[in-house]
Design a protein around this motif. Sequence first.
Motif, PDB file in Angstrom:
ATOM      1  N   ARG A  16       0.837  -1.209   0.000  1.00 34.55           N
ATOM      2  CA  ARG A  16       0.000   0.000   0.000  1.00 34.55           C
ATOM      3  C   ARG A  16       0.869   1.254   0.000  1.00 34.55           C
ATOM      4  O   ARG A  16       0.716   2.157   0.837  1.00 34.55           O
ATOM      5  N   THR A  17       1.777   1.315  -0.955  1.00 36.87           N
ATOM      6  CA  THR A  17       2.647   2.475  -1.097  1.00 36.87           C
ATOM      7  C   THR A  17       2.597   2.986  -2.526  1.00 36.87           C
ATOM      8  O   THR A  17       2.200   2.270  -3.455  1.00 36.87           O
ATOM      9  N   VAL A  18       3.002   4.242  -2.693  1.00 31.48           N
ATOM     10  CA  VAL A  18       3.164   4.836  -4.017  1.00 31.48           C
ATOM     11  C   VAL A  18       4.571   5.413  -4.108  1.00 31.48           C
ATOM     12  O   VAL A  18       5.160   5.825  -3.098  1.00 31.48           O
ATOM     13  N   LEU A  19       5.113   5.431  -5.328  1.00 34.72           N
ATOM     14  CA  LEU A  19       6.456   5.939  -5.554  1.00 34.72           C
ATOM     15  C   LEU A  19       6.339   7.277  -6.271  1.00 34.72           C
ATOM     16  O   LEU A  19       5.929   7.338  -7.433  1.00 34.72           O
ATOM     17  N   LEU A  20       6.688   8.353  -5.557  1.00 35.45           N
ATOM     18  CA  LEU A  20       6.592   9.704  -6.101  1.00 35.45           C
ATOM     19  C   LEU A  20       7.982  10.324  -6.168  1.00 35.45           C
ATOM     20  O   LEU A  20       8.962   9.759  -5.696  1.00 35.45           O
ATOM     21  N   THR A  21       8.051  11.497  -6.779  1.00 38.27           N
ATOM     22  CA  THR A  21       9.327  12.194  -6.916  1.00 38.27           C
ATOM     23  C   THR A  21       9.228  13.569  -6.264  1.00 38.27           C
ATOM     24  O   THR A  21       8.131  14.096  -6.039  1.00 38.27           O
ATOM     25  N   ARG A  22      10.390  14.145  -5.988  1.00 38.39           N
ATOM     26  CA  ARG A  22      10.452  15.521  -5.479  1.00 38.39           C
ATOM     27  C   ARG A  22      11.608  16.221  -6.189  1.00 38.39           C
ATOM     28  O   ARG A  22      12.733  15.740  -6.207  1.00 38.39           O
ATOM     29  N   GLN A  23      11.280  17.376  -6.793  1.00 35.22           N
ATOM     30  CA  GLN A  23      12.307  18.138  -7.491  1.00 35.22           C
ATOM     31  C   GLN A  23      11.960  19.625  -7.474  1.00 35.22           C
ATOM     32  O   GLN A  23      10.813  20.006  -7.232  1.00 35.22           O
ATOM     33  N   PHE A  24      12.978  20.445  -7.736  1.00 35.62           N
ATOM     34  CA  PHE A  24      12.776  21.886  -7.729  1.00 35.62           C
ATOM     35  C   PHE A  24      12.066  22.327  -8.998  1.00 35.62           C
ATOM     36  O   PHE A  24      12.472  21.973 -10.103  1.00 35.62           O
ATOM     37  N   ARG A  25      10.992  23.100  -8.830  1.00 34.59           N
ATOM     38  CA  ARG A  25      10.215  23.641  -9.939  1.00 34.59           C
ATOM     39  C   ARG A  25      10.155  25.164  -9.777  1.00 34.59           C
ATOM     40  O   ARG A  25       9.436  25.679  -8.930  1.00 34.59           O
TER      41      ARG A  25
ATOM     42  N   PRO B 144       8.782  27.583 -11.642  1.00 34.19           N
ATOM     43  CA  PRO B 144       7.490  28.267 -11.808  1.00 34.19           C
ATOM     44  C   PRO B 144       6.621  28.262 -10.557  1.00 34.19           C
ATOM     45  O   PRO B 144       5.933  29.251 -10.274  1.00 34.19           O
ATOM     46  N   VAL B 145       6.626  27.163  -9.779  1.00 36.52           N
ATOM     47  CA  VAL B 145       5.813  27.160  -8.566  1.00 36.52           C
ATOM     48  C   VAL B 145       6.502  27.956  -7.457  1.00 36.52           C
ATOM     49  O   VAL B 145       5.832  28.574  -6.615  1.00 36.52           O
ATOM     50  N   TYR B 146       7.840  27.948  -7.460  1.00 35.88           N
ATOM     51  CA  TYR B 146       8.591  28.727  -6.455  1.00 35.88           C
ATOM     52  C   TYR B 146       8.327  30.211  -6.603  1.00 35.88           C
ATOM     53  O   TYR B 146       8.082  30.918  -5.615  1.00 35.88           O
ATOM     54  N   VAL B 147       8.316  30.693  -7.849  1.00 41.41           N
ATOM     55  CA  VAL B 147       8.113  32.116  -8.090  1.00 41.41           C
ATOM     56  C   VAL B 147       6.652  32.514  -7.873  1.00 41.41           C
ATOM     57  O   VAL B 147       6.339  33.700  -7.763  1.00 41.41           O
ATOM     58  N   ASN B 148       5.759  31.515  -7.787  1.00 46.10           N
ATOM     59  CA  ASN B 148       4.337  31.804  -7.604  1.00 46.10           C
ATOM     60  C   ASN B 148       3.833  31.382  -6.233  1.00 46.10           C
ATOM     61  O   ASN B 148       2.667  31.076  -6.050  1.00 46.10           O
ATOM     62  N   GLY B 149       4.724  31.377  -5.228  1.00 50.51           N
ATOM     63  CA  GLY B 149       4.267  31.236  -3.856  1.00 50.51           C
ATOM     64  C   GLY B 149       4.545  29.928  -3.157  1.00 50.51           C
ATOM     65  O   GLY B 149       4.281  29.819  -1.961  1.00 50.51           O
ATOM     66  N   HIS B 150       5.046  28.906  -3.864  1.00 45.81           N
ATOM     67  CA  HIS B 150       5.400  27.671  -3.162  1.00 45.81           C
ATOM     68  C   HIS B 150       6.590  27.963  -2.242  1.00 45.81           C
ATOM     69  O   HIS B 150       7.532  28.648  -2.636  1.00 45.81           O
ATOM     70  N   PRO B 151       6.579  27.455  -1.016  1.00 40.96           N
ATOM     71  CA  PRO B 151       7.613  27.849  -0.038  1.00 40.96           C
ATOM     72  C   PRO B 151       9.049  27.648  -0.503  1.00 40.96           C
ATOM     73  O   PRO B 151       9.899  28.523  -0.296  1.00 40.96           O
ATOM     74  N   ASP B 152       9.363  26.500  -1.106  1.00 45.82           N
ATOM     75  CA  ASP B 152      10.747  26.249  -1.527  1.00 45.82           C
ATOM     76  C   ASP B 152      10.862  25.721  -2.952  1.00 45.82           C
ATOM     77  O   ASP B 152      11.965  25.446  -3.432  1.00 45.82           O
ATOM     78  N   GLY B 153       9.742  25.551  -3.635  1.00 43.76           N
ATOM     79  CA  GLY B 153       9.766  25.079  -5.015  1.00 43.76           C
ATOM     80  C   GLY B 153      10.019  23.603  -5.161  1.00 43.76           C
ATOM     81  O   GLY B 153      10.109  23.102  -6.293  1.00 43.76           O
ATOM     82  N   MET B 154      10.141  22.860  -4.051  1.00 43.24           N
ATOM     83  CA  MET B 154      10.391  21.420  -4.116  1.00 43.24           C
ATOM     84  C   MET B 154       9.050  20.700  -4.187  1.00 43.24           C
ATOM     85  O   MET B 154       8.389  20.478  -3.180  1.00 43.24           O
ATOM     86  N   LEU B 155       8.646  20.358  -5.398  1.00 45.51           N
ATOM     87  CA  LEU B 155       7.303  19.834  -5.639  1.00 45.51           C
ATOM     88  C   LEU B 155       7.311  18.309  -5.634  1.00 45.51           C
ATOM     89  O   LEU B 155       8.172  17.675  -6.254  1.00 45.51           O
ATOM     90  N   ILE B 156       6.335  17.732  -4.932  1.00 42.79           N
ATOM     91  CA  ILE B 156       6.160  16.282  -4.907  1.00 42.79           C
ATOM     92  C   ILE B 156       5.198  15.903  -6.021  1.00 42.79           C
ATOM     93  O   ILE B 156       4.089  16.443  -6.103  1.00 42.79           O
ATOM     94  N   GLU B 157       5.628  14.962  -6.878  1.00 39.14           N
ATOM     95  CA  GLU B 157       4.878  14.661  -8.090  1.00 39.14           C
ATOM     96  C   GLU B 157       4.952  13.171  -8.434  1.00 39.14           C
ATOM     97  O   GLU B 157       5.873  12.471  -8.014  1.00 39.14           O
ATOM     98  N   ALA B 158       4.007  12.754  -9.269  1.00 41.33           N
ATOM     99  CA  ALA B 158       4.150  11.482  -9.968  1.00 41.33           C
ATOM    100  C   ALA B 158       5.171  11.660 -11.086  1.00 41.33           C
ATOM    101  O   ALA B 158       5.343  12.764 -11.622  1.00 41.33           O
ATOM    102  N   ALA B 159       5.851  10.604 -11.443  1.00 40.70           N
ATOM    103  CA  ALA B 159       6.818  10.663 -12.539  1.00 40.70           C
ATOM    104  C   ALA B 159       6.113  11.116 -13.816  1.00 40.70           C
ATOM    105  O   ALA B 159       4.990  10.694 -14.104  1.00 40.70           O
ATOM    106  N   ALA B 160       6.783  11.972 -14.586  1.00 37.12           N
ATOM    107  CA  ALA B 160       6.154  12.527 -15.789  1.00 37.12           C
ATOM    108  C   ALA B 160       7.221  13.096 -16.703  1.00 37.12           C
ATOM    109  O   ALA B 160       8.366  13.329 -16.292  1.00 37.12           O
ATOM    110  N   GLY B 161       6.822  13.350 -17.943  1.00 37.88           N
ATOM    111  CA  GLY B 161       7.730  13.986 -18.884  1.00 37.88           C
ATOM    112  C   GLY B 161       7.054  14.206 -20.217  1.00 37.88           C
ATOM    113  O   GLY B 161       5.939  13.707 -20.474  1.00 37.88           O
TER     114      GLY B 161
END
Length: 230
Positions: A88-97, A99-116
């Motif tokens: 019962r686990t999911v595998l997510l990623t965290r990386q600096f983004r 666009p979200v940092y400049v728009n109010g996210h505290p540190d820009g380190m966004l937790i996401e599903a893998a994508a591209g």
Amino acid sequence: MTTSPAGCPGADIPDSRGRTGLDRTGLDLTGNPRVRVTDVELVAAAWHVLRRTTLEYQDASGEWSTQQRETYDRGNGATVLLYDPDRRTVLLTRQFRFPVYVNGHPDGMLIEAAAGLLDEDDPETAIRREAAEETGVEIGELQHVYDVFMSPGSVTERLHFYAAPYTADTRTADGGGLADEGEEIDVLDIPFDESLAMIRDGRICDAKTIMLLHWAALDGPFAPSAGHSR
């Protein structure tokens, strides 16, 4: 017609990615008789493409008006929710983004599903590539969930959503992304119930990831009908 200046990269001469004709996208659309595209201006063509399109639109009363729309074309993409139904686990990623940092996210380190982005691949090939690069998982069984326009007011991207099981055996590498593309990605193995709590308290605030986690709870591997009750 097009109004991009002569010698404009991406129009009549290749841009940095070797593309031409980017100022003609939309001129041949015929699917909606109430829309007539009359002009396409190439505003910018760096890695992605910004266009200003002039169109004539017929409203419900039959009147025609001239309108302009700016569209940002970054290509289409794919995303995948990697899940372990037994743990019962999911595998997510965290990386600096930025666009979200400049728009109010505290540190820009966004937790996401893998994508591209798809680039030149079909969606299934692309998401297998991205999952391997970002998480180290070699995807076997792959389930298509849905295809979604994520920001239809201005961004053309259509995102293809998938889900796939993973185990310790299918995670054959560390992941972390491609260093030569500036990627530095943390891989997070998160209990599924905790991931839902992270949506509620704002730690997960990425749209595609929220959509996939809610799908997993309602219709996917962790739905009551799937037989993996709490």
